[in-house]
Design a protein around this motif. Structure first.
Motif, PDB file in Angstrom:
ATOM      1  N   TRP A 117       4.414  11.940  -7.988  1.00  0.00           N
ATOM      2  CA  TRP A 117       3.938  10.565  -8.573  1.00  0.00           C
ATOM      3  C   TRP A 117       4.719  10.481  -9.777  1.00  0.00           C
ATOM      4  O   TRP A 117       4.432  11.300 -11.109  1.00  0.00           O
ATOM      5  CB  TRP A 117       3.516   9.821  -8.595  1.00  0.00           C
ATOM      6  CG  TRP A 117       2.140  10.178  -8.826  1.00  0.00           C
ATOM      7  CD1 TRP A 117       0.659  10.655  -8.435  1.00  0.00           C
ATOM      8  CD2 TRP A 117       1.330   9.487  -9.687  1.00  0.00           C
ATOM      9  NE1 TRP A 117       0.208  10.955  -8.925  1.00  0.00           N
ATOM     10  CE2 TRP A 117      -0.136   9.919  -9.902  1.00  0.00           C
ATOM     11  CE3 TRP A 117       1.739   8.877 -11.248  1.00  0.00           C
ATOM     12  CZ2 TRP A 117      -0.834   9.378 -11.122  1.00  0.00           C
ATOM     13  CZ3 TRP A 117       0.748   8.074 -11.969  1.00  0.00           C
ATOM     14  CH2 TRP A 117      -0.433   8.774 -12.376  1.00  0.00           C
ATOM     15  N   TRP A 123       4.332  10.212   0.761  1.00  0.00           N
ATOM     16  CA  TRP A 123       3.738   9.177   0.549  1.00  0.00           C
ATOM     17  C   TRP A 123       4.219   8.356   1.478  1.00  0.00           C
ATOM     18  O   TRP A 123       5.703   8.395   2.508  1.00  0.00           O
ATOM     19  CB  TRP A 123       4.109   8.466  -0.732  1.00  0.00           C
ATOM     20  CG  TRP A 123       3.534   9.474  -2.477  1.00  0.00           C
ATOM     21  CD1 TRP A 123       4.490  10.393  -2.779  1.00  0.00           C
ATOM     22  CD2 TRP A 123       2.882   8.632  -2.895  1.00  0.00           C
ATOM     23  NE1 TRP A 123       3.497  10.328  -3.777  1.00  0.00           N
ATOM     24  CE2 TRP A 123       2.433   9.657  -3.374  1.00  0.00           C
ATOM     25  CE3 TRP A 123       1.261   8.204  -2.398  1.00  0.00           C
ATOM     26  CZ2 TRP A 123       1.169  10.242  -4.213  1.00  0.00           C
ATOM     27  CZ3 TRP A 123       0.655   8.358  -2.952  1.00  0.00           C
ATOM     28  CH2 TRP A 123       0.512   9.264  -4.539  1.00  0.00           C
ATOM     29  N   GLU A 124       3.534   7.611   2.457  1.00  0.00           N
ATOM     30  CA  GLU A 124       4.080   6.862   3.539  1.00  0.00           C
ATOM     31  C   GLU A 124       3.567   5.087   2.650  1.00  0.00           C
ATOM     32  O   GLU A 124       2.676   5.065   2.118  1.00  0.00           O
ATOM     33  CB  GLU A 124       2.992   6.917   4.628  1.00  0.00           C
ATOM     34  CG  GLU A 124       3.352   5.338   5.359  1.00  0.00           C
ATOM     35  CD  GLU A 124       2.648   6.062   6.956  1.00  0.00           C
ATOM     36  OE1 GLU A 124       3.728   7.315   7.475  1.00  0.00           O
ATOM     37  OE2 GLU A 124       2.036   4.978   7.010  1.00  0.00           O
ATOM     38  N   ALA A 125       4.620   4.209   2.849  1.00  0.00           N
ATOM     39  CA  ALA A 125       4.633   2.877   1.574  1.00  0.00           C
ATOM     40  C   ALA A 125       4.320   2.112   2.690  1.00  0.00           C
ATOM     41  O   ALA A 125       5.574   2.108   3.513  1.00  0.00           O
ATOM     42  CB  ALA A 125       5.687   2.910   1.020  1.00  0.00           C
ATOM     43  N   GLN A 148       1.108  -1.663  -0.315  1.00  0.00           N
ATOM     44  CA  GLN A 148       0.095   0.160   0.556  1.00  0.00           C
ATOM     45  C   GLN A 148       0.741   1.596  -0.045  1.00  0.00           C
ATOM     46  O   GLN A 148       2.082   0.973   0.759  1.00  0.00           O
ATOM     47  CB  GLN A 148      -0.996  -0.436   0.967  1.00  0.00           C
ATOM     48  CG  GLN A 148      -1.679   1.094   0.739  1.00  0.00           C
ATOM     49  CD  GLN A 148      -2.721   1.308   2.458  1.00  0.00           C
ATOM     50  OE1 GLN A 148      -2.271   1.607   3.718  1.00  0.00           O
ATOM     51  NE2 GLN A 148      -4.043   0.846   2.204  1.00  0.00           N
ATOM     52  N   VAL A 149       0.997   2.570  -0.272  1.00  0.00           N
ATOM     53  CA  VAL A 149       0.881   3.061  -0.560  1.00  0.00           C
ATOM     54  C   VAL A 149       0.609   4.613  -0.213  1.00  0.00           C
ATOM     55  O   VAL A 149      -1.044   5.158  -1.242  1.00  0.00           O
ATOM     56  CB  VAL A 149       2.085   3.816  -1.786  1.00  0.00           C
ATOM     57  CG1 VAL A 149       2.980   4.997  -2.021  1.00  0.00           C
ATOM     58  CG2 VAL A 149       2.827   2.911  -2.373  1.00  0.00           C
ATOM     59  N   ARG A 150       0.075   5.326   0.594  1.00  0.00           N
ATOM     60  CA  ARG A 150      -1.101   6.806   0.651  1.00  0.00           C
ATOM     61  C   ARG A 150      -0.078   8.397   0.560  1.00  0.00           C
ATOM     62  O   ARG A 150       1.309   7.849   1.344  1.00  0.00           O
ATOM     63  CB  ARG A 150      -1.685   6.230   1.823  1.00  0.00           C
ATOM     64  CG  ARG A 150      -2.727   4.804   1.314  1.00  0.00           C
ATOM     65  CD  ARG A 150      -3.391   5.257   0.698  1.00  0.00           C
ATOM     66  NE  ARG A 150      -5.043   4.713   0.665  1.00  0.00           N
ATOM     67  CZ  ARG A 150      -5.066   3.611  -0.817  1.00  0.00           C
ATOM     68  NH1 ARG A 150      -3.843   3.096  -1.333  1.00  0.00           N
ATOM     69  NH2 ARG A 150      -5.517   2.117  -1.053  1.00  0.00           N
ATOM     70  N   ALA A 151      -0.958   8.787   0.215  1.00  0.00           N
ATOM     71  CA  ALA A 151      -0.223  10.658   0.071  1.00  0.00           C
ATOM     72  C   ALA A 151      -0.459  10.614   2.060  1.00  0.00           C
ATOM     73  O   ALA A 151      -1.127  10.695   2.267  1.00  0.00           O
ATOM     74  CB  ALA A 151      -0.996  11.304  -0.870  1.00  0.00           C
ATOM     75  N   ASP A 152       0.264  11.438   2.144  1.00  0.00           N
ATOM     76  CA  ASP A 152       0.210  11.775   3.748  1.00  0.00           C
ATOM     77  C   ASP A 152       0.591  13.553   3.891  1.00  0.00           C
ATOM     78  O   ASP A 152       0.836  13.488   5.124  1.00  0.00           O
ATOM     79  CB  ASP A 152       1.602  10.914   4.696  1.00  0.00           C
ATOM     80  CG  ASP A 152       2.637  11.453   4.515  1.00  0.00           C
ATOM     81  OD1 ASP A 152       3.335  12.317   3.418  1.00  0.00           O
ATOM     82  OD2 ASP A 152       3.694  10.941   5.268  1.00  0.00           O
ATOM     83  N   MET A 205      -1.686   2.535  -4.893  1.00  0.00           N
ATOM     84  CA  MET A 205      -1.091   4.040  -4.656  1.00  0.00           C
ATOM     85  C   MET A 205      -2.978   4.313  -4.426  1.00  0.00           C
ATOM     86  O   MET A 205      -2.849   5.505  -3.863  1.00  0.00           O
ATOM     87  CB  MET A 205      -1.213   4.775  -5.805  1.00  0.00           C
ATOM     88  CG  MET A 205       1.056   4.264  -5.903  1.00  0.00           C
ATOM     89  SD  MET A 205       1.650   4.952  -7.684  1.00  0.00           S
ATOM     90  CE  MET A 205       1.675   6.325  -6.960  1.00  0.00           C
ATOM     91  N   GLY A 206      -3.523   3.713  -4.907  1.00  0.00           N
ATOM     92  CA  GLY A 206      -5.345   4.194  -4.934  1.00  0.00           C
ATOM     93  C   GLY A 206      -5.650   5.406  -5.937  1.00  0.00           C
ATOM     94  O   GLY A 206      -6.846   6.545  -5.268  1.00  0.00           O
TER      95      GLY A 206
END
Length: 547
Positions: free
Chosen positions: A375, A196-198, A188-192, A237-238
């Protein structure tokens, strides 16, 4: 040189760029970025280059057939890269001459001559000879062909060990400070808000069980997932990916078309060092290439593919097709029963709305965005243009991070390509390699000629490090399989991310093609019992088969 250790990686890691995907584009981008001083972490869910990047036709080429589709820019780009690549790693790639028998029913001679003239002149050539026309009767190049083929055209391109090219790019990236994690899935990778936090999951190579979880904070993410690129965007990444229907309605976004390419390997059909390009009756072209000393590699097919990229396999129709097309030209027919090895890969091609898979562009597109955090996704591409793609991607990343940094790879050798470590000066890639081998044999006269040639081709000047402290055969350790000694297995484990017998037998080398099942089993047993690796024996990857 960096040493690849099996110790756990820190559970939290910060970097400038997270690169997802350890195929040729991913490692090329990681290498370029690391050389510019960016902190980089690359994760690959399997072994390096274990899918598309090791399932190519093993060529560095401009793509002669793409001229017929009007892809002049792509061909020019690839031709400009061709000699540059041949100079940077003369141990794992080299010049090759190709013979194109003329079939007047397919394409007139004037058209082929015109295409070859363009091929010779679209980009500068420093050492590759130009094209020419030859008579086949009475010529050694015509001897393996059926007698109805009377005339042919000969032109230049190059060959490459594709899997080793991927490993050497990763090694160069690591030497320049990048962290390279194989058998590590990006879950999972999410923008913070600030990047990004993976969440990464390290996998056991035998069982695929998660052995460690990592959190990585990165300022930017590069999606180099190849045939998994859209899946990475959507599921990891959603990031929404516009539909093919939206593209048809006028949207300019990039989309992948997955095309399967399959190859077969048979006992060699000719003894000279030229390759053949055969014109198929369906308008496609098929290569027949000298391979691994004792074999001929025949490929490739172009078939639209809709399955899971990791589960791709050659099918019976493709085997029959390749055998039939080769038999149309070769004096000694090729039958399915002759196939000793076969492999297939999924090419992630840019969907340019062509109906025929063979006509789909092999060019690439880089898509960069700043929202929700920076990204970049790589769409498409081909082996020959990987360095240029990586350079352009690194330019975009540097721009996104607000600090443009200069490119550097155009003049750089890959690890092992610095043959001047042993020879006085570089003259020509082939001559340099021959002189390197001569001096290596003089320095280590106890080395068998066959082993010296394999090691020098696989490792180039890195063989000097492999042989550091070795003064005779007794220092090589046990011979686990013919010409495969413990010193090499330890070297591959420590320096080249090898974790299984397959990594050694089918990617770091092609020794599996030469070994019996019992000899392959001996390597797997050694790996499990003495090196602590995983004992897995499916050939190369799940799309490989051997009869």
């Amino acid at each position: 040189m960096s040493t690849i250790l099996s110790a756990p990686v820190m559970a939290d890691h910060r970097c400038d760029v997270l690169v997802i995907g350890g195929g040729i584009n991913g490692v090329g981008i990681a290498r370029d970025l690391a050389g510019r001083g960016w902190s980089v972490l690359l994760c690959e869910q399997d072994d390096l280059g274990s899918h598309t990047s090791s399932a190519s036709t093993k060529l560095i080429h401009g793509g002669l057939r793409y001229l017929e589709y009007g892809k002049f820019s792509l061909v020019r780009k690839a031709l400009a890269e061709r000699e540059l690549l041949l100079r940077c790693a003369p141990h794992i790639m080299g010049p090759m001459r190709f013979v194109l028998p003329h079939d007047a029913a397919m394409r007139p001679a004037w058209m082929i001559r015109m295409g070859l003239w363009l091929y010779d002149h679209l980009a500068p050539r420093e050492f590759l000879p130009g094209s020419k026309t030859i008579a086949l009767h009475g010529n050694p190049l015509g001897a393996p062909l059926q007698p109805q083929w009377a005339k042919a055209f000969v032109y230049s391109d190059g060959w490459v060990d594709d899997a080793r090219l991927v490993v050497l790019c990763a090694l160069d990236a690591a030497n320049r400070g990048a962290v390279v994690l194989t058998r590590t899935r990006c879950a999972q990778v999410r923008a913070d808000g600030r990047g990004w936090e993976a969440q990464l999951a390290r996998l056991d190579p035998a069982t695929q069980a998660v052995t460690q979880t990592l959190t990585v904070k990165a300022r930017m993410v590069v999606n180099a997932g190849g045939p998994w690129a859209e899946q990475v965007l959507r599921q990891v990444m959603g990031v929404p990916v516009k539909s093919t229907q939206a593209k048809a309605a006028g949207d300019a976004g990039a989309h992948l078309r997955l095309v399967k390419g399959s190859h077969i390997v048979v006992p060699r059909r000719f003894t000279h060092d030229h390759a053949y390009l055969f014109q198929g009756q369906d308008g496609r072209v098929i290569f027949a290439i000298p391979y691994e000393r004792d074999f001929t590699l025949i490929g490739t097919t172009d078939v639209d593919y809709r399955g899971a990229p990791g589960a791709v396999q050659i099918d019976r129709d493709e085997v029959n097709y390749l055998c039939d097309q080769a038999s149309r030209y070769l004096r000694q027919p090729v039958f399915p029963s002759d196939v000793v090895w076969s492999f297939a890969g999924v090419r992630p091609l840019l969907d340019d709305a062509h109906g025929r898979a063979a006509a789909v562009t092999r060019d690439y597109r880089l898509e960069a965005h700043t929202e929700p955090s920076p990204w970049l996704t790589v769409w498409g591409g081909k082996l020959t243009t990987f360095r240029l793609l990586a350079e352009q991607a690194a330019d975009l990343v540097s721009k996104q991070l607000g600090d443009p940094r200069h490119p550097w790879t155009a003049e750089a050798s890959l690890p092992g390509g610095q043959l001047t470590d042993l020879i006085d000066e570089s003259v020509h890639p082939e001559q340099d390699m021959a002189e390197f081998q001569r001096r290596l044999r003089k320095r280590h006269p106890w080395l068998d000629l066959g082993l010296m040639r394999r090691w020098s081709r696989a490792y180039g000047s890195l063989v000097l490090r492999l042989l550091d402290g070795v003064s005779g055969r007794s220092d090589l350790g046990a011979e686990v399989a013919p010409d495969l000694y413990e010193v090499e297995l330890y070297y591959l484990k420590r320096h080249e991310w090898a974790l299984t017998a397959d990594d050694v037998l089918w990617r770091r080398s092609k020794l599996g093609l030469h070994y019996t099942p019992e000899q392959c089993e001996a390597v797997a047993r050694w790996w499990q019992d003495q090196a602590g690796g995983a004992r897995t024996l499916g050939f190369h990857h799940s799309d490989m088969s051997r009869t």
